[in-house]
Design a protein around this motif. Structure first.
Motif, PDB file in Angstrom:
ATOM      1  N   VAL A 245       0.802  -1.038  -0.123  1.00 35.63           N
ATOM      2  CA  VAL A 245      -0.165  -0.034   0.114  1.00 35.63           C
ATOM      3  C   VAL A 245       0.900   1.108  -0.076  1.00 35.63           C
ATOM      4  O   VAL A 245       1.922   1.368   0.734  1.00 35.63           O
ATOM      5  N   GLN A 246       0.554   2.099  -0.905  1.00 39.40           N
ATOM      6  CA  GLN A 246       1.061   3.622  -0.838  1.00 39.40           C
ATOM      7  C   GLN A 246      -0.090   4.432  -1.113  1.00 39.40           C
ATOM      8  O   GLN A 246      -1.029   4.483  -1.866  1.00 39.40           O
ATOM      9  N   LEU A 247      -0.117   5.469  -0.176  1.00 33.11           N
ATOM     10  CA  LEU A 247      -1.181   6.495   0.022  1.00 33.11           C
ATOM     11  C   LEU A 247      -0.661   7.861  -0.202  1.00 33.11           C
ATOM     12  O   LEU A 247       0.464   7.944   0.442  1.00 33.11           O
ATOM     13  N   MET A 248      -1.371   8.565  -0.831  1.00 31.26           N
ATOM     14  CA  MET A 248      -0.870   9.832  -1.185  1.00 31.26           C
ATOM     15  C   MET A 248      -2.189  10.941  -1.253  1.00 31.26           C
ATOM     16  O   MET A 248      -3.087  10.553  -1.741  1.00 31.26           O
ATOM     17  N   HIS A 249      -1.915  12.050  -0.543  1.00 25.69           N
ATOM     18  CA  HIS A 249      -3.006  13.318  -0.543  1.00 25.69           C
ATOM     19  C   HIS A 249      -2.371  14.214  -1.585  1.00 25.69           C
ATOM     20  O   HIS A 249      -1.311  14.821  -1.453  1.00 25.69           O
ATOM     21  N   SER A 250      -3.508  14.886  -2.284  1.00 26.24           N
ATOM     22  CA  SER A 250      -2.790  16.084  -3.143  1.00 26.24           C
ATOM     23  C   SER A 250      -4.095  16.882  -3.374  1.00 26.24           C
ATOM     24  O   SER A 250      -4.908  16.457  -3.430  1.00 26.24           O
ATOM     25  N   GLU A 251      -3.791  18.159  -3.479  1.00 28.02           N
ATOM     26  CA  GLU A 251      -4.726  19.214  -3.878  1.00 28.02           C
ATOM     27  C   GLU A 251      -4.988  19.192  -5.395  1.00 28.02           C
ATOM     28  O   GLU A 251      -4.176  18.935  -6.018  1.00 28.02           O
ATOM     29  N   LEU A 252      -6.313  19.117  -5.558  1.00 26.51           N
ATOM     30  CA  LEU A 252      -6.810  18.933  -7.033  1.00 26.51           C
ATOM     31  C   LEU A 252      -6.546  20.410  -7.485  1.00 26.51           C
ATOM     32  O   LEU A 252      -6.923  21.371  -7.171  1.00 26.51           O
ATOM     33  N   ALA A 253      -5.919  20.347  -8.897  1.00 31.38           N
ATOM     34  CA  ALA A 253      -5.288  21.437  -9.605  1.00 31.38           C
ATOM     35  C   ALA A 253      -6.241  21.684 -10.623  1.00 31.38           C
ATOM     36  O   ALA A 253      -6.583  22.764 -11.108  1.00 31.38           O
ATOM     37  N   VAL A 254      -6.607  20.530 -11.741  1.00 35.15           N
ATOM     38  CA  VAL A 254      -7.387  20.574 -12.894  1.00 35.15           C
ATOM     39  C   VAL A 254      -8.180  19.596 -12.946  1.00 35.15           C
ATOM     40  O   VAL A 254      -7.818  18.407 -12.471  1.00 35.15           O
ATOM     41  N   ALA A 255      -9.495  19.726 -13.329  1.00 31.09           N
ATOM     42  CA  ALA A 255     -10.563  18.871 -13.388  1.00 31.09           C
ATOM     43  C   ALA A 255     -11.461  18.971 -14.699  1.00 31.09           C
ATOM     44  O   ALA A 255     -12.007  20.339 -15.062  1.00 31.09           O
TER      45      ALA A 255
END
Length: 101
Positions: A89-99
């Motif tokens: 398992v590798q988990l990361m959180h990121s801020e949405l920049a483009v959708a």
């Protein structure tokens, strides 16, 4: 207003867990995930080498962290969680920049 958060998790399944059994377990979690405060969207995919990738969009980081703190406490999530090889398992959180929809 804080930015939306994308939670990305990659993992492999434990030996002996079939693709179909895991998909059933993943679908079994849908009601819980959708009911989590701050939930926006969930996607689950699998690469050719058997690496699963889950992306969950949350309204904000507190929502993502609250769900992470509760996931293992919900009996209905046990089949999903027990199918995953924890050491992969590798988990990361990121801020949405483009959708784009």
């Amino acid at each position: 207003m804080s930015n939306a958060i994308i939670e990305s998790v990659t993992f492999k399944l434990n030996e002996g867990v079939s693709h179909d059994a895991f998909l059933a377990a993943a679908k079994g979690m849908n009601a819980w995930v959708v009911a989590c405060p701050g939930f926006v969207h969930r996607r689950l995919s699998c690469t050719e080498d058997g690496t699963w990738i889950e992306h969950i969009q949350w309204q904000d980081m507190p929502s993502a962290k609250a769900a992470a703190a509760e996931i293992g406490k919900v009996p209905g999530n046990a089949d999903f969680l027990s199918a995953i090889d924890g050491k992969t398992v590798q988990l990361m959180h990121s801020e949405l920049a483009v959708a784009i929809n």
